[in-house]
Design an enzyme around this catalytic site. Structure first.
Site, PDB file in Angstrom:
ATOM      1  N   SER A   1      22.290  -2.906  37.470  1.00  0.00           N
ATOM      2  CA  SER A   1      22.318  -3.026  36.021  1.00  0.00           C
ATOM      3  C   SER A   1      21.092  -2.344  35.438  1.00  0.00           C
ATOM      4  O   SER A   1      20.048  -2.247  36.102  1.00  0.00           O
ATOM      5  CB  SER A   1      22.298  -4.501  35.617  1.00  0.00           C
ATOM      6  OG  SER A   1      22.084  -4.658  34.229  1.00  0.00           O
TER       7      SER A   1
ATOM      8  N   TYR B   1      18.373 -12.525  35.711  1.00  0.00           N
ATOM      9  CA  TYR B   1      19.401 -11.509  35.955  1.00  0.00           C
ATOM     10  C   TYR B   1      18.749 -10.169  36.285  1.00  0.00           C
ATOM     11  O   TYR B   1      19.128  -9.500  37.253  1.00  0.00           O
ATOM     12  CB  TYR B   1      20.312 -11.379  34.729  1.00  0.00           C
ATOM     13  CG  TYR B   1      21.420 -10.379  34.905  1.00  0.00           C
ATOM     14  CD1 TYR B   1      22.518 -10.680  35.713  1.00  0.00           C
ATOM     15  CD2 TYR B   1      21.377  -9.149  34.274  1.00  0.00           C
ATOM     16  CE1 TYR B   1      23.543  -9.757  35.883  1.00  0.00           C
ATOM     17  CE2 TYR B   1      22.399  -8.225  34.439  1.00  0.00           C
ATOM     18  CZ  TYR B   1      23.476  -8.537  35.240  1.00  0.00           C
ATOM     19  OH  TYR B   1      24.491  -7.618  35.424  1.00  0.00           O
TER      20      TYR B   1
END
Length: 187
Positions: A59, A72
């Protein structure tokens, strides 16, 4: 083989001191440990055949801090680290290992994470936040899941036969430029 697992973990974090370590452990297990396990088990099949391609979804949150909640981002940075750590060894056996780092996409996963930050927003408002507010490209271009699928097809293809250890960032330029905070001139 495409490792494509992910959970957001707790998105609302007031400070580092309020980090929930149990949530951190769950997020790391799902996002980072599962990628390492996938690489390990794919390698056990691919190395003897001296051929293969492993792709892991990371990501932009793993590339540039502060995009989203730290848990995250840390977990996806670990995915990128795993790709780099294993690419050299596996490359010598004909197995390529790469990552794809998408920016925000208006999927149920992406909207679900954003909903933790903006619980009062409707799904339509959340979608607009992703497709326009987080969008780095002008002219109505919006990042879609098909764009990530195309990146994966490229990395898995013979056209990428010499691409190994790479993190293909699909973000419209988000991670290549950050404008400096420009304070107003003193008066």
């Amino acid at each position: 083989m495409h490792n494509h697992a992910g959970v957001t973990g707790r998105m609302v974090l007031d400070s580092v001191g309020s980090l929930d370590l149990a949530d951190f452990d769950r997020t790391m297990a799902t996002n980072a440990r599962s990628a390492v396990a996938g690489i390990k088990h794919a390698a056990r099949v691919m190395v003897p055949r001296r051929s293969g391609c492993i792709i892991c979804t990371a990501s932009t949150a793993g590339v540039l801090g502060g995009i989203i909640a730290p848990t995250y981002g840390i977990s996806k940075a670990a995915v990128i680290g795993a790709v780099r750590a294993f690419a050299g060894e596996l490359g010598r056996h004909g197995v390529r290992v790469n990552a794809i780092s998408p920016h925000g996409i208006a999927t149920q996963f992406g909207l679900g994470g954003l909903a933790q930050l903006f619980p009062e927003a409707s799904e339509e408002e959340l979608r607009r936040m992703v497709e326009t507010g987080m969008n780095e490209m002008g002219g109505g271009t919006v990042l879609e899941v098909e764009d990530i699928a195309r990146a994966a097809v490229y990395l898995a293809s013979d056209e990428a036969k010499y691409v190994n250890g790479h993190n293909l960032v699909v973000d419209g330029g988000c991670t290549v430029w950050k404008g400096a905070n420009k304070p107003a001139p003193a008066q």
